[in-house]
Design an enzyme around this catalytic site. Structure first.
Site, PDB file in Angstrom:
ATOM      1  N   TYR A 193      -2.239  -1.413  10.236  1.00  0.00           N
ATOM      2  CA  TYR A 193      -2.323  -1.735   8.892  1.00  0.00           C
ATOM      3  C   TYR A 193      -0.809  -1.146   8.068  1.00  0.00           C
ATOM      4  CZ  TYR A 193      -3.754  -1.328   3.928  1.00  0.00           C
ATOM      5  OH  TYR A 193      -4.261  -1.668   2.663  1.00  0.00           O
TER       6      TYR A 193
ATOM      7  N   SER B 291       0.850  -1.114  -0.249  1.00  0.00           N
ATOM      8  CA  SER B 291      -0.004  -0.141   0.012  1.00  0.00           C
ATOM      9  C   SER B 291       0.788   1.192   0.099  1.00  0.00           C
ATOM     10  CB  SER B 291      -0.753   0.043   1.310  1.00  0.00           C
ATOM     11  OG  SER B 291      -1.375   1.233   1.442  1.00  0.00           O
TER      12      SER B 291
HETATM   13  P1  NAI Z   1     -11.541  -6.105  -0.847  1.00  0.00           P
HETATM   14  O1  NAI Z   1     -12.054  -5.902   0.644  1.00  0.00           O
HETATM   15  O2  NAI Z   1     -12.434  -5.749  -1.806  1.00  0.00           O
HETATM   16  O3  NAI Z   1     -10.985  -7.591  -1.028  1.00  0.00           O
HETATM   17  C1  NAI Z   1      -9.998  -8.190  -0.178  1.00  0.00           C
HETATM   18  C2  NAI Z   1     -10.600  -9.953  -0.362  1.00  0.00           C
HETATM   19  O4  NAI Z   1      -9.582 -10.454   0.596  1.00  0.00           O
HETATM   20  C3  NAI Z   1     -12.018 -10.062   0.101  1.00  0.00           C
HETATM   21  O5  NAI Z   1     -12.486 -10.980  -0.945  1.00  0.00           O
HETATM   22  C4  NAI Z   1     -11.738 -10.741   1.489  1.00  0.00           C
HETATM   23  O6  NAI Z   1     -12.921 -12.043   1.551  1.00  0.00           O
HETATM   24  C5  NAI Z   1     -10.470 -11.289   1.401  1.00  0.00           C
HETATM   25  N1  NAI Z   1      -9.962 -11.804   2.320  1.00  0.00           N
HETATM   26  C6  NAI Z   1      -9.838 -11.285   3.792  1.00  0.00           C
HETATM   27  N2  NAI Z   1      -9.324 -11.839   4.572  1.00  0.00           N
HETATM   28  C7  NAI Z   1      -8.945 -13.077   4.151  1.00  0.00           C
HETATM   29  C8  NAI Z   1      -8.257 -14.309   4.630  1.00  0.00           C
HETATM   30  N3  NAI Z   1      -7.949 -14.453   5.931  1.00  0.00           N
HETATM   31  N4  NAI Z   1      -8.168 -15.230   3.722  1.00  0.00           N
HETATM   32  C9  NAI Z   1      -8.451 -14.968   2.445  1.00  0.00           C
HETATM   33  N5  NAI Z   1      -9.086 -14.080   1.962  1.00  0.00           N
HETATM   34  C10 NAI Z   1      -9.253 -13.002   2.697  1.00  0.00           C
HETATM   35  O7  NAI Z   1     -10.139  -5.221  -0.870  1.00  0.00           O
HETATM   36  P2  NAI Z   1      -9.347  -4.541  -1.860  1.00  0.00           P
HETATM   37  O8  NAI Z   1      -9.489  -3.238  -1.667  1.00  0.00           O
HETATM   38  O9  NAI Z   1      -9.608  -5.109  -3.159  1.00  0.00           O
HETATM   39  O10 NAI Z   1      -7.836  -4.976  -1.267  1.00  0.00           O
HETATM   40  C11 NAI Z   1      -6.699  -5.933  -1.824  1.00  0.00           C
HETATM   41  C12 NAI Z   1      -5.352  -5.640  -1.239  1.00  0.00           C
HETATM   42  O11 NAI Z   1      -5.262  -4.288  -1.524  1.00  0.00           O
HETATM   43  C13 NAI Z   1      -5.637  -5.409   0.278  1.00  0.00           C
HETATM   44  O12 NAI Z   1      -4.386  -6.428   0.717  1.00  0.00           O
HETATM   45  C14 NAI Z   1      -5.480  -4.182   0.696  1.00  0.00           C
HETATM   46  O13 NAI Z   1      -4.955  -3.910   1.835  1.00  0.00           O
HETATM   47  C15 NAI Z   1      -4.679  -3.570  -0.436  1.00  0.00           C
HETATM   48  N6  NAI Z   1      -5.042  -2.117  -0.676  1.00  0.00           N
HETATM   49  C16 NAI Z   1      -6.228  -1.788  -0.977  1.00  0.00           C
HETATM   50  C17 NAI Z   1      -6.369  -0.273  -1.034  1.00  0.00           C
HETATM   51  C18 NAI Z   1      -7.682   0.354  -1.399  1.00  0.00           C
HETATM   52  O14 NAI Z   1      -7.940   1.504  -1.305  1.00  0.00           O
HETATM   53  N7  NAI Z   1      -8.617  -0.412  -1.680  1.00  0.00           N
HETATM   54  C19 NAI Z   1      -5.298   0.484  -0.882  1.00  0.00           C
HETATM   55  C20 NAI Z   1      -4.003  -0.289  -0.711  1.00  0.00           C
HETATM   56  C21 NAI Z   1      -3.950  -1.343  -0.664  1.00  0.00           C
END
Ligand code: NAI
Length: 252
Positions: A152, A139
């Site tokens: 985080y 991130s």
């Molecule tokens: P999201 O919430 O849309 O997707 C995250 C997915 O991870 C979900 O499908 C959830 O079920 C899954 N997940 C959570 N815990 C889990 C576990 N223990 N085992 C398996 N699956 C699990 O979030 P998004 O935004 O797509 O995030 C994806 C990555 O990008 C994350 O690592 C997040 O920290 C990172 N990120 C996101 C940003 C944003 O602004 N959306 C910014 C910077 C980084």
């Protein structure tokens, strides 16, 4: 020419947001997507939508045995494994005084330890496939601090340096495995959705977040997926151990 011709890519956190956008792009570019997530309903629905080039596997990234099973089933089903996207993650708002031990562990277990387990478990399968590419989502909060995101930031900083170790180790061992980190700004996904409606002073949460980015808006999941696609493909053959920023100018 498809950019991922027949490459098999496992996407942790593939059911939603950036992971789901990447799983779609992998199939569009001629590859096979394994949507691995703890959200079975959304994960299965996406794999069904993508058809024969996709597979859903249940995965809790904090469990080593679950990783071993997912990777074995992937290699068995598609005959190899060439790409891993570690996208599973959660966000929390905590500071050093309010963060409980339980919160700190939960965030770091999923974001940092989950990425460690993914990298560790995938290496033997990638070696057997002749090499591969690992992409870890960190991130902008893995590059700089934030007063509201203790656990985080700590977890994403760990992902940044874990990535460099994996890259250097695999290079030294001549495994033909690259490993890079991606650093998104605020992206319009379900993770960020609750913040859009929480006012900050006299601004809406959305407006406040948009103004953090010099481009004046949030990013889209597909914009980060495009960067990940490049890193998964052979186009990125000389990139390893590097930080790829996709943040609308936020860190500039
Ligand atoms: P999201 O919430 O849309 O997707 C995250 C997915 O991870 C979900 O499908 C959830 O079920 C899954 N997940 C959570 N815990 C889990 C576990 N223990 N085992 C398996 N699956 C699990 O979030 P998004 O935004 O797509 O995030 C994806 C990555 O990008 C994350 O690592 C997040 O920290 C990172 N990120 C996101 C940003 C944003 O602004 N959306 C910014 C910077 C980084």
């Amino acid at each position: 020419m498809p950019r991922l011709d027949d490459k098999v890519v496992l996407v942790s956190g593939g059911a939603s947001g950036i992971g789901a956008a990447t799983a779609r792009l992998v199939v569009r570019e001629g590859g096979k997507s394994v949507v691995a997530d703890r959200d079975e309903e959304k994960g299965r629905a996406l794999a069904d939508e993508l058809g024969a080039s996709a597979l859903f596997l249940p995965l809790d990234v904090t469990r080593e045995a679950a990783w071993q099973k997912a990777i074995a089933v992937t290699a068995e089903t598609f005959g190899g494994l060439h790409g891993l996207l570690n996208a599973a993650g959660i966000g929390t708002r905590t500071d050093i005084e309010s963060c409980t031990l339980e919160d700190y562990r939960r965030v770091n277990d999923i974001n940092a330890l989950g990425t460690f387990l993914g990298c560790k478990t995938v290496i033997p399968a990638m070696k057997q496939s002749g090499g591969g590419s690992i992409v870890n989502i960190s991130s902008v909060l893995g590059l700089r601090g934030a007063s509201y995101a203790l656990a985080y930031c700590a977890s994403k900083g760990a992902v940044r340096l874990l990535t460099k170790h994996v890259a250097l180790h695999c290079a030294q061992m001549k495994y033909n495995i690259r490993c890079n980190s991606v650093h998104p700004g605020y992206i319009d996904t379900p993770m960020v959705a609750p913040r859009l409606t929480q006012n900050v002073g006299n601004m809406s949460g959305r407006q406040w977040l948009e103004e953090l980015h010099p481009l004046g808006r949030l990013g889209e999941a597909g914009e980060v997926a495009n960067m990940i696609l490049f890193l998964l493909s052979d186009e990125a053959s000389f990139s390893t151990g590097s930080e790829f920023i996709c943040d609308g100018g936020l860190t500039a």
